[in-house]
Design a protein around this motif. Sequence first.
Motif, mmCIF file in Angstrom:
data_model
loop_
_atom_site.group_PDB
_atom_site.id
_atom_site.type_symbol
_atom_site.label_atom_id
_atom_site.label_comp_id
_atom_site.label_asym_id
_atom_site.label_seq_id
_atom_site.Cartn_x
_atom_site.Cartn_y
_atom_site.Cartn_z
ATOM 1 N N THR A 242 69.881 50.554 -10.133
ATOM 2 C CA THR A 242 69.565 50.276 -11.931
ATOM 3 C C THR A 242 68.291 49.635 -11.696
ATOM 4 N N VAL A 243 67.721 48.130 -11.202
ATOM 5 C CA VAL A 243 66.859 48.135 -12.045
ATOM 6 C C VAL A 243 65.565 49.360 -11.642
ATOM 7 N N LEU A 244 65.630 49.673 -11.125
ATOM 8 C CA LEU A 244 64.189 50.553 -10.521
ATOM 9 C C LEU A 244 64.131 51.487 -11.684
ATOM 10 N N GLY B 295 64.991 47.976 -24.791
ATOM 11 C CA GLY B 295 66.898 47.731 -25.259
ATOM 12 C C GLY B 295 67.198 49.113 -24.876
ATOM 13 N N VAL B 296 66.782 49.795 -26.088
ATOM 14 C CA VAL B 296 68.097 50.952 -26.020
ATOM 15 C C VAL B 296 68.064 52.000 -25.157
ATOM 16 N N ILE B 297 66.972 52.115 -24.536
ATOM 17 C CA ILE B 297 67.214 53.159 -23.100
ATOM 18 C C ILE B 297 68.014 52.381 -21.494
ATOM 19 N N ALA B 298 67.505 50.588 -22.433
ATOM 20 C CA ALA B 298 68.085 50.097 -20.883
ATOM 21 C C ALA B 298 69.367 49.375 -20.739
ATOM 22 N N VAL B 299 69.879 49.360 -21.724
ATOM 23 C CA VAL B 299 71.524 49.203 -22.000
ATOM 24 C C VAL B 299 72.014 50.187 -21.959
ATOM 25 N N PRO B 300 72.054 51.723 -22.168
ATOM 26 C CA PRO B 300 72.545 52.829 -21.898
ATOM 27 C C PRO B 300 73.186 52.787 -20.031
ATOM 28 N N ILE B 301 71.553 52.894 -19.666
ATOM 29 C CA ILE B 301 71.398 52.808 -18.197
ATOM 30 C C ILE B 301 72.234 52.074 -17.302
ATOM 31 N N LEU B 302 72.431 51.184 -17.442
ATOM 32 C CA LEU B 302 73.001 49.991 -17.424
ATOM 33 C C LEU B 302 75.014 50.100 -16.834
ATOM 34 N N LEU B 303 74.484 50.900 -18.341
ATOM 35 C CA LEU B 303 76.355 50.543 -19.166
ATOM 36 C C LEU B 303 76.912 52.135 -17.959
#
Length: 293
Positions: free
Chosen positions: A144-146, A111-119
């Motif tokens: 984005t998913v990849l 979650g820590v890496i996924a949320v910043p990428i998504l933002l």
Amino acid sequence: MTWKAVARKDFRDSLRSRWFWVISAIFIGLFIGSAYFVGAGLGDIDQQVSTDAFLALLGGRVVALLVPLIALVVAYNAIVGERESGTIKLMLSLPHSRQDVVVGKLLGRSGVIAVPILLGMVAAGITLVVFGINLEIVNYLLFTVLTIVLGVTFVSIAIGISAATSTNRRSMVVSVALYVLFTQLWTYVRRMLLYVDDGLSLGWETAQFAKYSMFVKYFNPIRAYETLAATLYMGSTLDARLYQQSARVRQAYAQILGETPFYLSDAVVVAQFLLWLLIPVAVGYLLFDRAEL
């Protein structure tokens, strides 16, 4: 299920850490900066430009080098840090098993890496639309998913290392060594095929070696990510597999391979990619489960 409690606590603790906000600032700044570069440079030309130009800019070495590095930094001490400080014993004295700890840490740090990428991708998408760049929504979402999966894969690798090692220093050294292997030394792994050929007297022809070499190339999760990202904006699957090669090398490989063989298909490359998501954390858990704390 107590792994949920571990994941929730780990993610909440990360939100209170400055690291989370630094990572978010890096990704948002990088993605918006790249979007501005594409939008300002291409937005005013007569020909309609799509967000695929942005994906091509990010999908090369920029994201492929940065995301794994940040993911390893985020997660390399997730378990071994608790082990060195002694808090792992307290955690295990609660209704948490060692499996709960590994799964919970994996999900929390993911979650820590996924949320910043998504933002960052959302902010970049808004920037591109403002500049009049045509939004190819399907490709953009897939990219984005990849990219999130790339980050989670390296979190999984780091969690596996963190679970398997007994000190922060060892975990960091192994993580750095793997990063250097994937980014700088994988060519030498492919060259080992020459020694296999010579040592076993297999008598491979140049065409056979080229095929085996391409297959080994995409066992590297970074290279697998790059070619899967290239599939989104290049004309054919084979072009995506040869995306970093010169026109002369592409032509030579095209003559050797003909149509895209099964072992270079998207399905096989995705499978190779996902092996790194599953196997390191599973091996790390097995070693952690047998370790004396």
